[in-house]
Design a protein around this motif. Structure first.
Motif, PDB file in Angstrom:
ATOM      1  N   VAL A   1       2.706   3.826  -5.586  1.00 16.91           N
ATOM      2  CA  VAL A   1       4.165   3.954  -5.491  1.00 16.91           C
ATOM      3  C   VAL A   1       4.553   5.286  -6.140  1.00 16.91           C
ATOM      4  N   PRO A   2       5.340   6.132  -5.443  1.00 11.89           N
ATOM      5  CA  PRO A   2       5.717   7.432  -6.017  1.00 11.89           C
ATOM      6  C   PRO A   2       6.799   7.287  -7.084  1.00 11.89           C
ATOM      7  N   ALA A   3       6.429   6.571  -8.154  1.00 13.65           N
ATOM      8  CA  ALA A   3       7.387   6.197  -9.200  1.00 13.65           C
ATOM      9  C   ALA A   3       7.616   7.330 -10.186  1.00 13.65           C
ATOM     10  N   VAL A   4       8.859   7.495 -10.635  1.00 10.50           N
ATOM     11  CA  VAL A   4       9.176   8.450 -11.695  1.00 10.50           C
ATOM     12  C   VAL A   4      10.138   7.808 -12.693  1.00 10.50           C
ATOM     13  N   GLN A   5      10.040   8.234 -13.955  1.00 10.80           N
ATOM     14  CA  GLN A   5      10.830   7.655 -15.045  1.00 10.80           C
ATOM     15  C   GLN A   5      12.271   8.165 -15.038  1.00 10.80           C
ATOM     16  N   VAL A   6      13.220   7.249 -15.183  1.00  7.10           N
ATOM     17  CA  VAL A   6      14.631   7.633 -15.340  1.00  7.10           C
ATOM     18  C   VAL A   6      15.205   6.865 -16.527  1.00  7.10           C
ATOM     19  N   ALA A   7      15.805   7.595 -17.487  1.00  5.28           N
ATOM     20  CA  ALA A   7      16.277   6.995 -18.735  1.00  5.28           C
ATOM     21  C   ALA A   7      17.795   6.863 -18.761  1.00  5.28           C
ATOM     22  N   PRO A   8      18.311   5.653 -18.854  1.00  5.00           N
ATOM     23  CA  PRO A   8      19.769   5.471 -18.939  1.00  5.00           C
ATOM     24  C   PRO A   8      20.422   6.214 -20.103  1.00  5.00           C
ATOM     25  N   LEU A   9      19.751   6.337 -21.256  1.00  3.62           N
ATOM     26  CA  LEU A   9      20.333   7.072 -22.393  1.00  3.62           C
ATOM     27  C   LEU A   9      20.680   8.507 -21.989  1.00  3.62           C
ATOM     28  N   SER A  10      19.906   9.071 -21.071  1.00  2.00           N
ATOM     29  CA  SER A  10      20.110  10.456 -20.655  1.00  2.00           C
ATOM     30  C   SER A  10      21.276  10.622 -19.700  1.00  2.00           C
ATOM     31  N   THR A  11      21.711   9.539 -19.094  1.00  2.00           N
ATOM     32  CA  THR A  11      22.646   9.708 -17.981  1.00  2.00           C
ATOM     33  C   THR A  11      23.843   8.775 -18.008  1.00  2.00           C
ATOM     34  N   GLY A  12      23.745   7.631 -18.719  1.00  2.00           N
ATOM     35  CA  GLY A  12      24.838   6.661 -18.712  1.00  2.00           C
ATOM     36  C   GLY A  12      25.632   6.667 -20.011  1.00  2.00           C
ATOM     37  N   PHE A  13      26.745   5.966 -20.009  1.00  2.00           N
ATOM     38  CA  PHE A  13      27.576   5.830 -21.203  1.00  2.00           C
ATOM     39  C   PHE A  13      28.512   4.643 -20.991  1.00  2.00           C
ATOM     40  N   ARG A  14      29.087   4.171 -22.092  1.00  2.00           N
ATOM     41  CA  ARG A  14      29.949   2.998 -22.008  1.00  2.00           C
ATOM     42  C   ARG A  14      31.327   3.344 -22.567  1.00  2.00           C
ATOM     43  N   VAL A  15      32.360   2.912 -21.868  1.00  2.00           N
ATOM     44  CA  VAL A  15      33.739   3.080 -22.321  1.00  2.00           C
ATOM     45  C   VAL A  15      34.455   1.733 -22.164  1.00  2.00           C
ATOM     46  N   GLU A  16      35.023   1.244 -23.259  1.00  2.00           N
ATOM     47  CA  GLU A  16      35.738  -0.037 -23.234  1.00  2.00           C
ATOM     48  C   GLU A  16      34.942  -1.129 -22.526  1.00  2.00           C
ATOM     49  N   GLU A  17      33.747  -1.337 -23.009  1.00  2.00           N
ATOM     50  CA  GLU A  17      32.836  -2.394 -22.573  1.00  2.00           C
ATOM     51  C   GLU A  17      32.239  -2.188 -21.192  1.00  2.00           C
ATOM     52  N   ARG A  18      32.734  -1.207 -20.451  1.00  2.00           N
ATOM     53  CA  ARG A  18      32.185  -1.004 -19.107  1.00  2.00           C
ATOM     54  C   ARG A  18      31.139   0.109 -19.126  1.00  2.00           C
ATOM     55  N   PHE A  19      29.971  -0.195 -18.550  1.00  2.00           N
ATOM     56  CA  PHE A  19      28.899   0.780 -18.465  1.00  2.00           C
ATOM     57  C   PHE A  19      29.079   1.653 -17.218  1.00  2.00           C
ATOM     58  N   HIS A  20      28.963   2.954 -17.412  1.00  2.00           N
ATOM     59  CA  HIS A  20      29.069   3.910 -16.306  1.00  2.00           C
ATOM     60  C   HIS A  20      27.746   4.649 -16.172  1.00  2.00           C
ATOM     61  N   GLN A  21      27.306   4.819 -14.956  1.00  2.00           N
ATOM     62  CA  GLN A  21      26.097   5.629 -14.761  1.00  2.00           C
ATOM     63  C   GLN A  21      26.272   6.475 -13.506  1.00  2.00           C
ATOM     64  N   PRO A  22      26.480   7.790 -13.686  1.00  2.00           N
ATOM     65  CA  PRO A  22      26.531   8.656 -12.508  1.00  2.00           C
ATOM     66  C   PRO A  22      25.226   8.484 -11.725  1.00  2.00           C
ATOM     67  N   ALA A  23      25.321   8.252 -10.404  1.00  2.00           N
ATOM     68  CA  ALA A  23      24.127   7.922  -9.620  1.00  2.00           C
ATOM     69  C   ALA A  23      23.501   9.135  -8.953  1.00  2.00           C
ATOM     70  N   ASP A  24      24.022  10.341  -9.232  1.00  2.00           N
ATOM     71  CA  ASP A  24      23.578  11.537  -8.508  1.00  2.00           C
ATOM     72  C   ASP A  24      22.075  11.781  -8.594  1.00  2.00           C
TER      73      ASP A  24
END
Lengths: 263, 263
Positions: free
Chosen positions: A109-132
């Motif tokens: 499987v051509p798997a690669v690591q992606v870390a939410p700490l690097s790309t996501g954040f939370r505001v008022e309990e809602r998690f946001h993650q730009p999917a670009d």
């Protein structure tokens, strides 16, 4: 066809032993993914621009992330400003992620690591993650592999983001066609222990939904069902025996898709 | 006051020895950052919402990223579709990043790892990096530490993103006030080996700008100067001796800021 597959912490780790990978289960899961991804890649129209086998994998923390998070009192709502705590939880999850990516790679499987700490954040309990970045990796034929993590949280330092929150954010951000949650149960069980075939409203399964037994700061089956009902994307809940069927387009275990009525 | 500081590959690694950390230089750099960050945090108005010491650190690949990238023929423009190559370059850079973050942590800097592969992508030669997660980490008092990496690239698989490209993307995305590039030279040198105090147009230094000697797939000083002149943010180029001065608000080495005239 974009699929978001979650491999639960109970699949990839031995939940009751600290930082222990469930090697045999992880290999079974990786082989199922490898077989399906290889077949889809072979079947792809060579003139088509888009790979029909777009797959994102998310895995839970199991015995890697949860104990560290618990030790520091960090949950999806209680944050920490202690950078050492952030590094410890993140480091444990990255170590598990490297192992999961390695198992998938061994299954071609051509798997690669992606870390939410690097790309996501939370505001008022809602998690946001730009999917670009994930969308760009998919478009180039890679299989992004994300993990439960800690993320910056407005006014609270850093909080945990669960695998289930990641599944939701990715399904929405990528406009995914299918979501699969592979855990240690064959589906959502009713009071008699029988798999519920289909859930269209929370009430369909409310009586049967308890909380999972092992340490899980990110909620058990009830939280999963609520989360999945809120999605536009149909989801399936199944165990490792059901994974090959899910990856070949069927709906093993419990299919969870809102009927659109207000609950 | 948001500062983007790059620690060059020549500062944190022994560039001519494969995957070798320059421990002593890294510790010196970390101690300088720790001293300045601690002082700024102490001086901060406790009633203010914004930390005056917002700092993002970027480091280059040096002897970690470049040999692996060269082995697989990956540069900032030549991509790879080989997931194993992506994992190898990324893995080498993450290993170096863990060491850099560890050194900063030992100097009491609240450093956390941020991976460009997880959040950035390239389209038509231009690198894009959504700055949301980094901004959220800064707002919560953490020091995000990024590294040269590989990123998904439209139509080309994955390409290298250099530390300099990251500095540019972060300075623009965060609307940074200051950029510092700490490398193994005390500044941009003229033909006599004297530090040029100030560069406002590329022509100010064109005669003196060559390419760096060791393996560097991401360009030498000439590329750095062009990149920095294109920024709205003023930049300084200095070596480890100049780092404490930069971190206390001065402009050691060469100050590079466009005079606004079309070149």
């Amino acid at each position: 066809m974009t699929t978001v597959l979650k491999l639960g912490g109970s699949v990839v780790t031995a939940k009751d032993s600290p930082e222990t990978v469930a090697t045999e289960r992880l290999e079974r899961a990786a082989e199922a993914v490898g077989a399906a991804h290889g077949r889809d890649a072979t079947a792809a129209d060579p003139d088509a621009d888009i790979d029909p086998a777009d797959l994102v994998v998310v895995h839970g923390g199991g015995s890697f992330g949860h104990p560290a998070a618990e030790r520091h009192g960090v949950t999806t709502s209680a944050g920490t400003r202690d950078a050492a705590a952030v590094r410890e939880v993140h480091g444990a999850m990255r170590a598990l992620n490297r192992t999961v990516v390695g198992a998938l790679a061994a299954a071609d499987v051509p798997a690669v690591q992606v870390a939410p700490l690097s790309t996501g954040f939370r505001v008022e309990e809602r998690f946001h993650q730009p999917a670009d970045a994930v969308a760009a990796l998919l478009a180039e034929g890679f299989v992004p592999v994300l993990h439960g993590d800690v993320v910056a949280t407005a006014g609270a330092g850093a909080t945990v983001v669960s695998g289930d929150e990641l599944v939701t954010a990715l399904a929405e951000g990528l406009d995914a066609d299918r979501v699969g949650l592979c855990s240690d149960v064959p589906g959502v069980l009713d009071a008699d222990g029988t798999v519920i075939d289909r859930i269209e409203r929370f009430e369909d399964a409310a009586d049967a939904l308890g909380e999972s037994e092992a340490t899980d700061v990110t909620g058990g089956m009830a939280a999963k069902v609520r989360t999945l009902l809120a999605l536009d994307t149909p989801a399936s809940v199944f165990d490792l025996d059901g994974l090959p069927a899910f990856l070949t387009g069927r709906s093993p275990g419990t299919r969870i898709a809102s009927d659109g009525r207000v609950p």
